[in-house]
Design a protein around this motif. Structure first.
Motif, PDB file in Angstrom:
ATOM      1  N   TRP A  58       0.735   7.514  -4.042  1.00 11.63           N
ATOM      2  CA  TRP A  58      -0.560   7.427  -5.940  1.00 11.63           C
ATOM      3  C   TRP A  58      -1.234   8.842  -5.771  1.00 11.63           C
ATOM      4  O   TRP A  58      -1.522   9.764  -4.838  1.00 11.63           O
ATOM      5  CB  TRP A  58      -1.700   6.391  -4.665  1.00 11.63           C
ATOM      6  CG  TRP A  58      -1.541   5.280  -4.647  1.00 11.63           C
ATOM      7  CD1 TRP A  58      -1.407   4.615  -2.785  1.00 11.63           C
ATOM      8  CD2 TRP A  58      -0.754   3.901  -4.921  1.00 11.63           C
ATOM      9  NE1 TRP A  58      -0.523   3.241  -2.907  1.00 11.63           N
ATOM     10  CE2 TRP A  58      -0.767   2.901  -4.277  1.00 11.63           C
ATOM     11  CE3 TRP A  58      -0.955   4.456  -6.560  1.00 11.63           C
ATOM     12  CZ2 TRP A  58       0.530   2.343  -4.901  1.00 11.63           C
ATOM     13  CZ3 TRP A  58      -0.183   3.505  -7.323  1.00 11.63           C
ATOM     14  CH2 TRP A  58       0.200   2.315  -6.643  1.00 11.63           C
ATOM     15  N   TRP A  74     -11.545   1.855  -9.650  1.00 13.54           N
ATOM     16  CA  TRP A  74     -11.835   2.293  -8.801  1.00 13.54           C
ATOM     17  C   TRP A  74     -11.647   3.814  -7.919  1.00 13.54           C
ATOM     18  O   TRP A  74     -12.274   3.873  -6.949  1.00 13.54           O
ATOM     19  CB  TRP A  74     -10.312   1.327  -8.275  1.00 13.54           C
ATOM     20  CG  TRP A  74     -10.157   0.914  -6.172  1.00 13.54           C
ATOM     21  CD1 TRP A  74      -9.232   1.493  -5.104  1.00 13.54           C
ATOM     22  CD2 TRP A  74     -10.587   0.205  -5.914  1.00 13.54           C
ATOM     23  NE1 TRP A  74      -9.834   1.245  -4.150  1.00 13.54           N
ATOM     24  CE2 TRP A  74     -10.304   0.077  -4.537  1.00 13.54           C
ATOM     25  CE3 TRP A  74     -12.131  -0.661  -6.398  1.00 13.54           C
ATOM     26  CZ2 TRP A  74     -10.884  -0.848  -3.452  1.00 13.54           C
ATOM     27  CZ3 TRP A  74     -12.827  -2.101  -5.350  1.00 13.54           C
ATOM     28  CH2 TRP A  74     -12.005  -1.345  -3.664  1.00 13.54           C
ATOM     29  N   MET A  75     -11.263   4.564  -8.497  1.00  9.24           N
ATOM     30  CA  MET A  75     -11.709   5.999  -7.554  1.00  9.24           C
ATOM     31  C   MET A  75     -12.712   6.971  -8.650  1.00  9.24           C
ATOM     32  O   MET A  75     -12.523   7.447  -7.756  1.00  9.24           O
ATOM     33  CB  MET A  75     -10.568   6.742  -8.513  1.00  9.24           C
ATOM     34  CG  MET A  75      -8.778   6.449  -8.363  1.00  9.24           C
ATOM     35  SD  MET A  75      -8.280   6.190  -6.708  1.00  9.24           S
ATOM     36  CE  MET A  75      -8.300   8.223  -6.875  1.00  9.24           C
ATOM     37  N   SER A 125      -3.455   1.389 -16.015  1.00 10.33           N
ATOM     38  CA  SER A 125      -4.148   0.347 -15.496  1.00 10.33           C
ATOM     39  C   SER A 125      -5.880   0.842 -14.988  1.00 10.33           C
ATOM     40  O   SER A 125      -6.124   2.278 -14.631  1.00 10.33           O
ATOM     41  CB  SER A 125      -3.839  -0.526 -14.191  1.00 10.33           C
ATOM     42  OG  SER A 125      -4.764  -1.079 -13.702  1.00 10.33           O
ATOM     43  N   LYS A 171       0.714  -1.193  -0.238  1.00 12.98           N
ATOM     44  CA  LYS A 171      -0.282   0.374  -0.006  1.00 12.98           C
ATOM     45  C   LYS A 171       1.207   0.956   0.151  1.00 12.98           C
ATOM     46  O   LYS A 171       0.711   2.275  -0.374  1.00 12.98           O
ATOM     47  CB  LYS A 171      -0.633  -0.131   1.061  1.00 12.98           C
ATOM     48  CG  LYS A 171      -2.166  -0.936   1.152  1.00 12.98           C
ATOM     49  CD  LYS A 171      -2.789  -1.121   2.308  1.00 12.98           C
ATOM     50  CE  LYS A 171      -3.908  -2.403   1.986  1.00 12.98           C
ATOM     51  NZ  LYS A 171      -4.995  -2.571   3.595  1.00 12.98           N
ATOM     52  N   ARG A 174      -7.280   0.855 -10.860  1.00 15.97           N
ATOM     53  CA  ARG A 174      -7.117   2.282 -10.299  1.00 15.97           C
ATOM     54  C   ARG A 174      -8.122   3.345 -10.896  1.00 15.97           C
ATOM     55  O   ARG A 174      -9.055   3.454 -10.184  1.00 15.97           O
ATOM     56  CB  ARG A 174      -5.609   2.027 -11.024  1.00 15.97           C
ATOM     57  CG  ARG A 174      -5.127   4.152 -10.535  1.00 15.97           C
ATOM     58  CD  ARG A 174      -4.642   3.776  -8.966  1.00 15.97           C
ATOM     59  NE  ARG A 174      -4.132   5.283  -8.824  1.00 15.97           N
ATOM     60  CZ  ARG A 174      -5.009   6.213  -7.251  1.00 15.97           C
ATOM     61  NH1 ARG A 174      -5.229   5.366  -6.911  1.00 15.97           N
ATOM     62  NH2 ARG A 174      -4.094   7.074  -7.076  1.00 15.97           N
ATOM     63  N   GLN A 175      -8.300   3.603 -12.535  1.00 15.31           N
ATOM     64  CA  GLN A 175      -9.245   4.079 -12.630  1.00 15.31           C
ATOM     65  C   GLN A 175     -11.064   4.490 -12.286  1.00 15.31           C
ATOM     66  O   GLN A 175     -11.521   4.855 -11.652  1.00 15.31           O
ATOM     67  CB  GLN A 175      -9.658   5.039 -14.006  1.00 15.31           C
ATOM     68  CG  GLN A 175      -7.901   5.279 -14.206  1.00 15.31           C
ATOM     69  CD  GLN A 175      -8.026   5.235 -15.690  1.00 15.31           C
ATOM     70  OE1 GLN A 175      -7.906   4.731 -16.897  1.00 15.31           O
ATOM     71  NE2 GLN A 175      -6.712   5.687 -16.207  1.00 15.31           N
ATOM     72  N   GLU A 200      -4.482  -0.701  -5.795  1.00 15.20           N
ATOM     73  CA  GLU A 200      -3.942   0.274  -5.276  1.00 15.20           C
ATOM     74  C   GLU A 200      -3.681   1.176  -6.505  1.00 15.20           C
ATOM     75  O   GLU A 200      -3.489   2.489  -5.882  1.00 15.20           O
ATOM     76  CB  GLU A 200      -2.620   0.323  -4.115  1.00 15.20           C
ATOM     77  CG  GLU A 200      -3.465  -0.066  -2.468  1.00 15.20           C
ATOM     78  CD  GLU A 200      -4.200   0.440  -2.053  1.00 15.20           C
ATOM     79  OE1 GLU A 200      -3.606   1.962  -2.377  1.00 15.20           O
ATOM     80  OE2 GLU A 200      -4.263   0.667  -1.357  1.00 15.20           O
ATOM     81  N   GLY A 201      -3.816   0.552  -7.826  1.00 10.62           N
ATOM     82  CA  GLY A 201      -2.623   1.551  -8.655  1.00 10.62           C
ATOM     83  C   GLY A 201      -1.910   1.198  -9.214  1.00 10.62           C
ATOM     84  O   GLY A 201      -1.464   1.709  -9.776  1.00 10.62           O
ATOM     85  N   SER A 202      -1.669  -0.063  -9.055  1.00 13.57           N
ATOM     86  CA  SER A 202      -0.660  -0.662  -9.596  1.00 13.57           C
ATOM     87  C   SER A 202      -0.892  -0.754 -11.516  1.00 13.57           C
ATOM     88  O   SER A 202      -1.714  -1.712 -11.046  1.00 13.57           O
ATOM     89  CB  SER A 202       0.015  -1.822  -9.075  1.00 13.57           C
ATOM     90  OG  SER A 202       1.224  -1.308  -8.305  1.00 13.57           O
ATOM     91  N   ASP A 203       0.589  -0.700 -12.288  1.00 16.47           N
ATOM     92  CA  ASP A 203       0.000  -0.766 -13.360  1.00 16.47           C
ATOM     93  C   ASP A 203       0.069  -2.165 -14.035  1.00 16.47           C
ATOM     94  O   ASP A 203      -0.669  -2.639 -15.091  1.00 16.47           O
ATOM     95  CB  ASP A 203       0.567   0.333 -14.154  1.00 16.47           C
ATOM     96  CG  ASP A 203       0.455   1.918 -13.962  1.00 16.47           C
ATOM     97  OD1 ASP A 203      -0.934   1.921 -13.967  1.00 16.47           O
ATOM     98  OD2 ASP A 203       0.945   3.056 -13.686  1.00 16.47           O
TER      99      ASP A 203
END
Lengths: 995, 141
Positions: free
Chosen positions: A995, B139-140, B133, A990, B136-137, B58-61
């Motif tokens: 981010w 999720w946001m 990714s 995390k 990520r989008q 969490e946003g890892s590509d």
């Protein structure tokens, strides 16, 4: 006089390292000296190892690091032995520590000096002359000790008397001192071990192979060429034009089996490394054409025959049975002129590159050193030993292991090293633990349940990190992270100053976690763990952030992004550190009694070595007699008397008060694990329960009965083993021996039995001696008199024994006549023998599977036992506390069985002498509340450390290796891996990116 | 001008092979794009599907599984288990339509620093080509 509890090990190759680790672990102070700047020996230079093609440095490097960090091993690189005085138990060894002109207490091994040094293009010894180094250098990136050395033959200051000092300026640590002098020291030791190794044969005198041609390399040079850390980063190319070679030839026996140059022996490793190098080349580029020019292919070792077959079948390597006359150059290409032995005619073939498979030889300097101390060499120039004392020299208290004793491969070297360490351990057992040190640590501070107080240290590592990453920027950022109570920059965290700073701040600020942003935990974590422990902080409350190898060194042109990444790496480590928990390293008490199963020469030797170390032994033998197969052998290849060896060994076993022999008995109902086993010993008369801390499996093997092969009847057609018993009474004018009967064929006997060729020539010579008129024919596929047994092959030919080669397509036919195709004359020949002798392989005992199941140890597909690691752990099992030796491991001659027996006893002595084993700290740990007893973890564990008891998972901490595989498999989250807990790793995930 | 986009790649390394291979790349100064963040585990067999999914959410590509070559596992067979889990995850991610490049498996030995660096360069290019990714989008939103 009391013996001295320390040992000098001369030579820091894999053999010397293994012996040092074993000795230090069993309670002795060790001085490991190496004349080169770093340890690792020839194995560190190899790309891969046969027959598994393991990456060589990957498996050796952990041992290098372990030996350098061991509190009871002094690794002295760049150090020579000068002389030895005194006697067994109390020697004085004079050593010379050659100056590197670099203060090794200050040098951090960062390599900045070598980068700046202006003297380039010096042939690198580590790269066998095909790569370059500077005048100040570290031989290779994982070198131990990782210290720079100035080569005074090339340095501008020393060699050219110039004013230079570029390296001194580059060294921000201030380690370089041109005035440093050689130092001399007298070491007082109880025993000395020569692990001086061998050197690759220098082919420069064999002009017929064009050794000076740029596209003719030695196999060791080729090894460097293929290696990812070699001069071409693993790209195979010709030095003449930089082109990738399409056709490569290996010429075998260069500097072996050649009496003309004074080398009579076979080097025992070259056939197998040629196949290995060929396979790796093919894996680089499957289209490369590879031919191996050989006389006899000698795949004598565990898994080697199968490896050879893979080379033929899976990789299409062209094996040419031949004698090479010469190599010559025409039109930029290399032509090999050779006699094709299968067709008995001379041929020529062109190649782009030629590799000389050079043998193992001894350097003059090493030989002179050894003889000056009074240690005898044999006719081959190796340290002389006997069959029943394979690691002992003629001088009491001086031992030998590895290729110093004769050509051999890595597992045999490692076995001898552990064997020699075991013998030394027994010799000096009265002085065990007298010179070893153990650090007293302060009590650990309590941290559980308290708000974490994190201290962060960001290391410049000179300019290695600080030159790229904005360290003050990282420190300022870190200070904003919750729970960080202190953050600072340090020039060199690993220096004494750096460690003192950490120590002081832990006290001063009551830190409960420490994060070190510096290099890699793989090399430096133990150092900082030790510092934390000294300051009363549990070492597992320490976390590394690798901002050098994983950041500054790989983003040298993107300073801003590197700084940004460094911040994130540190933040991830802080996130994990916040959740770290102190871990304890439990101790498991070890019952100091041993069980040895099998009372052949291996089992008896192991039992005697254990007893000599002071440990009681239960020796269980299935038959009514001690002595195993050796008692039926009537002569040995080197003329020693087997009856005497076996007779004396039996007598010593029977007289030894510490050994309890159980004849006609079998072991059953084994339970427990390392340190605390229980079992039943059952004989027709009684049943007894025994308890013991370790077990050695020496169940032996037997000769294969060739029912259905070549009319075997036990009368006119007998086995080599049967001949052995009646050899003095043989009445025959013509004898035909057939090799490889039931060996090197389909599973399970896919293997070469290693000893049959030597056995056959030995018996043939013996018969010829008794009755010179007897005609003896040996029908063979390859004559595998490997190592120094080669001289027997020569002797047999001189005595008139006729060797006829056959292959699988044209096997001999045995009736009244033996009918076989003779390729030398190109037609079938008929022999009318009075006796046919079939050389059959050793086969494993039929109860191996049962024994294996009891001790939870595996069998190989051949049904011999399967050791923990074919290269580096030949007598261990993956299961702790259980060891292996002799024929139970695979076919081998008596001296190798005895060396392995000593090795198994030596390895077993480590937990026995300590009286305890330290459990891993990072282990799996189940939460009983959440566990539903599904047993998935039990199924996933490769070490059988997890069991289900009363419906709940239980982890045996003595057996768990801490891989965490079961944790990942747990469907309820009940299983956790300590120090790598789910919440700890998730915290890293995390915090990985801003981010 | 807007700065070039650097993908965020979460990299799981086993202590014995791929982490050491990554170290070796550093020692050899094998330059790589600053796209990766490494999480060290003792064995690739410890790489939990939960970690991978968390990293993606969490946003890892991209997420990379790395470990010892098959047959070389320091813990006998942990990498086989890693491979099975990887394949299982692959099916799940296929199902939701995530691009193939975003989850990868690579065996790297301790001496393969050059290969390691080459691989990181290659993956980074691949991810650059397909962009950030979508997870990520999503999720946001």
């Amino acid at each position: 006089m009391e013996k001295v509890g320390s040992v000098l090990v001369v030579g820091g190759g894999v053999g010397g390292i293994q012996a040092s680790l074993d000795l230090a672990d069993s309670g002795y102070k060790v001085y490991l000296i190496e004349h080169r700047p770093s340890i690792g020996g020839g194995m560190a230079q190899l790309d891969k190892t046969f027959p598994t093609c393991d990456c060589s440095l990957c498996i050796e490097s952990p041992k290098l690091v372990e030996s350098s960090r061991h509190p009871n091993i002094s690794v002295l690189g760049y150090t020579e032995l000068l002389s030895v005085d005194g006697e067994s138990g109390n020697f004085i060894a004079k050593i010379k520590k050659k100056t590197r002109h670099v203060d090794i207490n200050i040098c951090t091994g960062c390599g900045a000096c070598a980068q700046k040094c202006v003297v380039k293009k010096i042939p690198s010894e580590f790269d066998e002359g095909i790569g370059e180094r500077k005048a100040i250098y570290i031989p290779f990136s994982q070198a131990v000790p990782n210290k720079a050395t100035i080569d005074i033959d090339h340095c501008r200051i020393f060699a050219q008397n110039k004013i230079c000092k570029v390296c001194q300026k580059a060294c921000t640590a201030g380690a370089i001192d041109f005035d440093l002098k050689d130092e001399y020291e007298d070491l007082n030791v109880g025993a000395i071990l020569f692990a001086t190794g061998a050197v690759p044969y220098d082919p420069s005198e064999l002009k017929q192979y064009l050794p000076d041609h740029p596209d003719v390399l030695t196999a060791m040079q080729y090894e460097r060429l293929m290696c990812a850390n070699g001069p071409t980063i693993g790209h195979v190319k010709r030095f003449s034009d930089g082109e990738e070679p399409k056709r490569i030839a290996f010429i075998q026996c260069v500097g072996s089996r050649n009496p003309k140059i004074g080398i009579e022996y076979c080097s025992a490793v070259c056939c197998n490394y040629a196949t290995k190098e060929s396979i790796i080349t093919k894996e680089h580029n499957m289209d490369t054409d590879i031919s191996i020019f050989y006389m006899d292919y000698r795949a004598c070792g565990k898994g080697f025959e199968e490896f050879y077959k893979r080379g033929q079948d899976d990789y299409g390597i062209n094996y040419v049975r031949s004698r090479v006359a010469e190599v010559y150059e025409s039109d930029g290409n290399l032509t090999i002129k050779y006699e094709d032995l299968a067709e008995a005619r001379v041929k020529e073939e062109q190649f782009d590159m030629v590799i000389l498979s050079v043998g193992l030889s001894q350097s003059k300097e090493t030989q002179e050193l050894i003889t000056s101390i009074g240690v005898d060499l044999n006719r081959f120039g190796n340290v002389a030993t006997t069959i029943d004392h394979p690691v002992e020299t003629n001088v009491n208290g001086i031992f030998v292991c590895g290729t110093a004793q004769g050509p051999k491969d890595i597992p045999e070297t490692v076995a001898q090293s552990s064997g020699a360490a075991g013998k030394i351990g027994s010799l000096l057992s009265e002085s065990r633990n007298t010179l070893t040190t153990k650090k007293e640590l302060p009590p650990e501070k309590d941290v559980l349940g308290l708000e974490p107080r994190i201290g962060v240290f960001v290391c410049h590592c000179g300019i290695n990190i600080g030159g790229i990453v904005d360290i003050p920027g990282v420190v300022e950022y870190v200070k904003t992270i919750p729970n960080v109570v202190y953050a600072t920059e340090v020039p060199y965290a690993c220096s004494d100053d750096g460690n003192k700073q950490i120590f002081d701040k832990i006290h001063e600020l009551d830190l409960s976690r420490v994060v070190m942003a510096a290099c890699t935990p793989r090399t430096h974590e133990p150092l900082f763990h030790a510092t934390c422990a000294e300051a009363g902080l549990n070492p597992f409350l320490f976390e590394f952030a690798n901002i050098r190898e994983h950041c500054s060194w790989i983003h040298m042109n993107e300073k801003e992004k590197a700084t940004e990444k460094a911040k994130e790496i540190v933040r991830m480590s802080i996130a994990k550190a916040r959740l770290l928990e102190p871990l304890g390293r439990g101790e498991i008490p070890v019952n100091q009694k041993a069980l040895v199963i099998g009372a052949g020469i291996s089992g008896m030797s192991a039992a005697l070595d254990l007893a000599a170390g002071g440990f009681p032994v239960y020796l269980v033998e299935r038959t009514g007699e001690l002595g195993g197969l050796l008692k039926d052998i009537t002569s040995l290849p080197n003329g020693e008397d087997p009856k005497q060896i076996v007779g004396e060994t039996i007598k010593r076993v029977e007289e030894n008060k510490l050994i309890t022999v159980y004849p006609n008995s079998e072991v059953s109902d084994v339970s427990g694990s390392v340190g605390n086993f229980k079992a039943k010993v059952i004989s027709p008369e009684k049943e007894e329960e025994i308890d013991f801390g370790i077990a050695i499996i020496a169940t032996g093997g037997e000769a294969f009965k060739p029912e259905g092969y070549y009319g075997y009847d036990g009368k006119r057609v007998i086995t080599q083993f049967e001949l052995e018993k009646i050899i003095d009474k043989v009445e025959a004018n013509t004898i035909v021996m057939i090799q490889c009967v039931g060996a090197r064929e389909e599973a399970p006997r896919t293997y070469c039995s290693k000893i049959c060729c030597t056995e056959a020539v030995k018996n043939a010579i013996r018969i010829k001696k008794q009755k010179p008129k007897t005609d003896i024919f040996i029908l063979y596929k390859d004559i595998r008199t490997y190592g120094t047994n080669e001289v027997l092959y020569t002797k047999a030919r001189e005595a008139g024994v006729i060797f006829v080669r056959y292959d699988d397509e044209r096997k001999p036919v045995v009736n009244e006549y033996v009918d076989v195709y003779d390729e030398f004359i190109g037609e079938n020949i008929k022999i009318k023998p009075d006796l046919v002798v079939l050389s059959t392989p050793m086969v494993p005992n039929d109860d191996n599977a049962e024994v294996g199941k009891m001790f939870k140890v595996p069998l190989a597909p051949t049904k011999f036992f399967f050791e923990a690691h074919v290269k580096l752990r030949p007598v261990d099992f993956a299961t702790d506390g259980v060891y292996l030796c002799g024929l139970a491991h695979g076919p081998k001659p008596i001296d190798e069985c005895i060396a392995q027996a000593s090795a198994a006893a030596g390895r077993a002595s480590i937990p026995l002498a300590a009286g305890k084993v330290i459990a891993e700290a990072i282990v799996a740990s189940p939460d009983e509340e959440r566990c539903v007893g599904c047993a998935i973890c039990e199924d996933k564990c490769a070490y059988l450390a997890v069991t289900i008891e009363d419906g709940k998972a239980v982890v045996n901490k003595a057996m768990c290796k801490g891989c965490g595989t079961c944790v990942t498999a747990c469907p309820t989250g009940a299983m956790e891996q300590l120090h790598f807990k789910n919440n700890q790793i998730l915290a890293q995930v995390k915090h990985a990116f801003a981010w | 001008m807007e700065e070039e986009w650097t993908p965020k790649i979460t990299l799981f390394c086993c202590n014995w092979c791929s982490y050491a291979g990554s170290d070796d790349a550093g020692v050899g100064r094998k330059q790589q794009p600053p796209s990766t963040r490494t999480i060290r585990v003792m064995c690739s067999g410890r790489t939990d599907p939960g970690f991978v999914l968390t990293a993606l959410m969490e946003g890892s590509d991209a997420v990379l599984f790395t470990g010892c070559h098959i047959g070389d596992c320091h813990y006998i067979s942990g990498n086989y288990k890693a491979k099975k889990r990887f394949e299982m995850l692959k099916e799940i991610l296929d199902e939701i339509g995530l691009e193939d490049e975003r989850l990868q498996l690579q065996w790297i030995s301790a001496s393969e620093g050059s290969e390691f660096a080459e691989y990181i360069r290659k993956v980074t290019e691949e991810i650059k080509a397909i962009g950030p990714s979508p997870l990520r989008q999503e999720w946001m939103k």
